[in-house]
Enzyme design. Structure first.
Site, PDB file in Angstrom:
ATOM      1  N   GLU A 141      57.612  30.855  24.829  1.00 53.79           N
ATOM      2  CA  GLU A 141      57.063  32.050  24.291  1.00 53.79           C
ATOM      3  C   GLU A 141      58.302  32.395  23.064  1.00 53.79           C
ATOM      4  OE1 GLU A 141      53.989  34.899  24.476  1.00 53.79           O
ATOM      5  OE2 GLU A 141      55.285  35.890  25.395  1.00 53.79           O
TER       6      GLU A 141
ATOM      7  N   HIS B 225      54.782  16.643  47.672  1.00 50.21           N
ATOM      8  CA  HIS B 225      53.709  15.581  48.077  1.00 50.21           C
ATOM      9  C   HIS B 225      52.716  16.197  46.572  1.00 50.21           C
ATOM     10  CE1 HIS B 225      54.913  14.988  52.241  1.00 50.21           C
ATOM     11  NE2 HIS B 225      56.007  16.671  51.289  1.00 50.21           N
TER      12      HIS B 225
ATOM     13  N   LYS C 294      44.060  35.070  18.250  1.00 49.09           N
ATOM     14  CA  LYS C 294      43.469  36.558  18.761  1.00 49.09           C
ATOM     15  C   LYS C 294      43.033  37.184  17.380  1.00 49.09           C
ATOM     16  CE  LYS C 294      47.883  39.108  21.059  1.00 49.09           C
ATOM     17  NZ  LYS C 294      48.907  39.547  19.944  1.00 49.09           N
TER      18      LYS C 294
ATOM     19  N   GLY D 163      58.285  42.060  25.403  1.00 47.16           N
ATOM     20  CA  GLY D 163      58.231  42.324  26.252  1.00 47.16           C
ATOM     21  C   GLY D 163      57.704  41.269  27.462  1.00 47.16           C
ATOM     22  N   ARG D 164      58.406  40.026  27.456  1.00 41.96           N
ATOM     23  CA  ARG D 164      58.885  38.521  28.302  1.00 41.96           C
ATOM     24  C   ARG D 164      60.120  39.036  28.686  1.00 41.96           C
ATOM     25  NH1 ARG D 164      58.258  37.078  23.657  1.00 41.96           N
ATOM     26  NH2 ARG D 164      59.440  35.544  21.993  1.00 41.96           N
TER      27      ARG D 164
ATOM     28  N   LYS E 212      53.403  46.924  26.558  1.00 42.76           N
ATOM     29  CA  LYS E 212      53.615  48.430  25.567  1.00 42.76           C
ATOM     30  C   LYS E 212      53.539  48.949  24.574  1.00 42.76           C
ATOM     31  CE  LYS E 212      57.545  46.111  22.504  1.00 42.76           C
ATOM     32  NZ  LYS E 212      58.601  44.690  22.656  1.00 42.76           N
TER      33      LYS E 212
ATOM     34  N   GLU F   9      43.248  42.552  26.203  1.00 42.15           N
ATOM     35  CA  GLU F   9      42.458  42.148  27.533  1.00 42.15           C
ATOM     36  C   GLU F   9      43.199  43.189  28.427  1.00 42.15           C
ATOM     37  OE1 GLU F   9      44.180  40.513  25.797  1.00 42.15           O
ATOM     38  OE2 GLU F   9      43.833  38.052  25.615  1.00 42.15           O
TER      39      GLU F   9
HETATM   40  C1  G6Q Z   1      55.755  39.127  25.387  1.00 44.02           C
HETATM   41  C2  G6Q Z   1      55.153  39.348  24.807  1.00 44.02           C
HETATM   42  C3  G6Q Z   1      53.715  39.345  25.325  1.00 44.02           C
HETATM   43  C4  G6Q Z   1      53.397  40.463  25.906  1.00 44.02           C
HETATM   44  C5  G6Q Z   1      52.264  40.861  26.029  1.00 44.02           C
HETATM   45  C6  G6Q Z   1      51.251  42.369  26.044  1.00 44.02           C
HETATM   46  O1  G6Q Z   1      57.185  39.038  24.736  1.00 44.02           O
HETATM   47  O2  G6Q Z   1      54.982  39.897  23.612  1.00 44.02           O
HETATM   48  O3  G6Q Z   1      53.445  38.817  26.310  1.00 44.02           O
HETATM   49  O4  G6Q Z   1      53.871  41.040  26.803  1.00 44.02           O
HETATM   50  O5  G6Q Z   1      50.593  41.011  24.987  1.00 44.02           O
HETATM   51  O6  G6Q Z   1      50.942  43.078  25.449  1.00 44.02           O
HETATM   52  P1  G6Q Z   1      51.569  44.652  25.947  1.00 44.02           P
HETATM   53  O7  G6Q Z   1      53.084  44.993  26.590  1.00 44.02           O
HETATM   54  O8  G6Q Z   1      51.702  45.237  24.801  1.00 44.02           O
HETATM   55  O9  G6Q Z   1      50.263  45.122  26.518  1.00 44.02           O
END
Ligand code: G6Q
Length: 546
Positions: free
Chosen positions: A358, A389, A509, A272-273, A211, A217
């Protein structure tokens, strides 16, 4: 920063009534509840959008349910739902609308954000995704050397990874089996190395899903992917054929060298989620095709409509969410297990962990105060029957109360003789065993020696929801994900927390940024952390230097 027009108001009346009722009924056994009411199994069910929910094996009576729904009303859930669906900035700490429901709205819907209808934007991106996905699926999209692309590697993390992975696994049965899909999320080099070790760069497309397009990462993996591609293809122009991007940040995408013609946009009003049905779902669409992707969106949308319009007592997300509140706040339950009896849903619990934790792992209310009761339970799980199990022992006989959601399907997508009835018999048996247990008398009657009886007794009274659908289709997956999305919103509304920010991921972070040069520098750095962190860094440097 502006705040939404309507804030939920505290609702002490219903909370107190619930507390009193819970104290009175907490020890009532499900055996007694079922014995007293032959119609219980019919009454405590709800059905919508192809999902049937049996919540009769919960430790509730009519009054508990009525009070839970009253609490939802007093928490202004109805109003909050409207605020969310109509684009109010209910994510107040980031001053953002929360409009993931617009991602699956039909073409003729009108959903305003800052006065503009966002639905045409959503559909324009969907059309662009469909055109791109179709080119890959028809093998018309050629790599730089002229070979068709047949490997798709999604590079993203968190919300830009968990949804695509989960959906790919869940919908494998309708995916193009001639294409290979890999997902790289971890900054651990092993993730990238293992994902590409058997792939030919000339046939591999990377989708950089971020996003922000700044996530450490993802950008680290994206640069590694670029080097890996170019090491083989040896020409910068290859990037245009081998890289696509999904982002809100066009500037960073072109700075990376990706042709913005291959960029698929989404917007800051998609968390994001909550983004697996946005352009973040590009890998999903390539796997299953645009038509199945539309079915997935339609399933989400059908659940959205249900959530927005159904009365609370027939509303699946409301019921599921309020039951989570009931156990979290009145039974000291700290976790909820989600146990899909479908191998295709093997990543569903991991996906739900982010969605739920989250979102509702918060201890500050919308107005900045401390919450005065437990919030956000830990969600976890594994597909059945594997979990049986391993950890089910604790659910059956441990000291903790762990409400469980059992998810099953009437028809298998791989109907091998015998398998499916065996699988599903376990769904029903587990829910039955957890609810009713086995008394000492029953254990004795089986001829168990007295000393062994306590070990073989099952107290029962352990709550479950059973969610049953005919078959795991794209539409059902959409409905299921939306069910949990909205259940999370219900819980967050009642707890008066912001389910849409995630400040809790920031501190680690920031501190990592400070530590990176301390690990990498050739000179011994001056360390000013606590003594434990200093010592760990020193030891790491020493071991690394050996
Ligand atoms: C979700 C969070 C988080 C996000 C990641 C990746 O709700 O905001 O999990 O999706 O940190 O972020 P980017 O898509 O910006 O790389």
């Amino acid at each position: 920063m502006s705040t939404p027009a309507t804030q939920p108001t505290p609702s002490p009346a219903a909370w107190n009534e619930l507390a009193a009722h819970a104290a009175k009924t907490r020890d009532t056994h499900l055996r007694a509840l079922f014995a007293a009411d032959p119609s219980r199994a019919e009454r405590f069910t709800a059905e919508a959008v192809g999902l049937f929910l049996d919540y009769s094996k919960n430790r509730i009576d009519d009054q508990a349910l009525a009070l839970l729904l009253k609490l939802a009303e007093q928490s202004k859930l109805k109003e909050r739902i409207e605020l969310m669906f109509t684009g109010a900035a209910i994510n107040i700490t980031e001053n953002r609308a929360v409009l993931h429901t617009a991602l699956r709205a039909p073409k003729d819907a009108v959903i305003l954000h800052d006065g503009n209808n966002v639905v045409p934007l959503v559909h324009a991106v969907l059309d662009k995704m469909a055109a791109f996905a179709s080119q890959i699926r028809s093998r018309a999209w050629k790599g730089f050397t002229g070979k068709p692309i047949k490997n798709i590697v999604n590079v993203g993390i968190g919300g830009s990874d968990l949804g695509p992975v989960m959906a790919y696994e869940a919908l494998r049965s309708c995916s193009d089996r001639g294409l290979v899909f890999r997902f790289v999320s971890n900054v651990d080099g092993t993730d990238f190395a293992e994902a590409v070790h058997d792939l030919d760069p000339a046939e591999t497309l990377f989708i950089i899903s971020s996003k922000t397009f700044t996530t450490l990462e993802t950008m680290t993996n994206a640069h590694t992917a670029r080097q890996w591609s170019l090491a083989a293809l040896k020409d910068e122009r290859a990037v245009a054929r081998h890289f696509g991007a999904v982002s809100t940040n066009a500037k960073e995408v072109s700075a990376f060298g990706i042709d913005t013609a291959n960029m698929f946009e989404f917007w800051d009003w998609v968390g994001g989620r909550y983004s697996m049905d946005s352009a973040i779902g590009l890998s999903t669409m390539i796997a299953i095709g645009p038509d199945h992707f539309r079915e997935l969106l339609d399933g989400f949308h059908a659940m959205d409509v249900h959530f927005r319009t159904a009365p609370f007592d027939a509303n699946l997300p409301v019921i599921l969410g309020m039951l989570a509140v009931w156990y979290t706040d009145f039974f000291n339950a700290e976790t909820i297990a989600v146990l899909p009896y479908d191998q295709y849903l093997k990543r569903f619990p991991a996906y739900l962990q982010q969605l739920t934790m989250e979102s509702n792992g918060k201890s500050v209310t919308l107005d900045g105060g401390r919450v005065d009761r437990p919030t956000g339970p830990v969600y976890w799980g594994e597909p059945g029957t594997n979990g049986q199990h391993s950890f089910y022992q604790l659910i059956h006989q441990g000291t903790r109360l762990i409400p469980c959601d059992l998810i099953g399907f009437a028809r298998s997508l791989n109907p091998l003789p015998k398998h499916h009835d065996l699988l599903m018999s376990n769904v029903f048996a587990q829910a039955e065993a957890l609810a009713f247990g086995k008394t000492p008398e029953q254990v004795k009657a089986e001829g168990t020696p007295d000393w062994l009886v306590p070990h073989r007794v099952f107290d029962g009274n352990r709550p479950t929801n059973v969610i049953l659908a005919e078959k795991l289709t794209p539409a059902i997956l959409g409905a299921l994900v939306a069910l949990y999305e909205h259940s999370v919103f219900v819980q967050g509304t009642v707890w008066r927390i912001n389910s849409f920010d995630q400040w809790g991921v920031e501190l680690g972070k920031q501190l990592a940024q400070r530590i990176i040069p301390e690990l990498a520098s050739a000179e011994e750095p001056a360390l000013a952390h606590d003594s434990s962190t200093n010592a760990l860094i020193k030891r790491y440097r020493a071991l690394k230097a050996r």
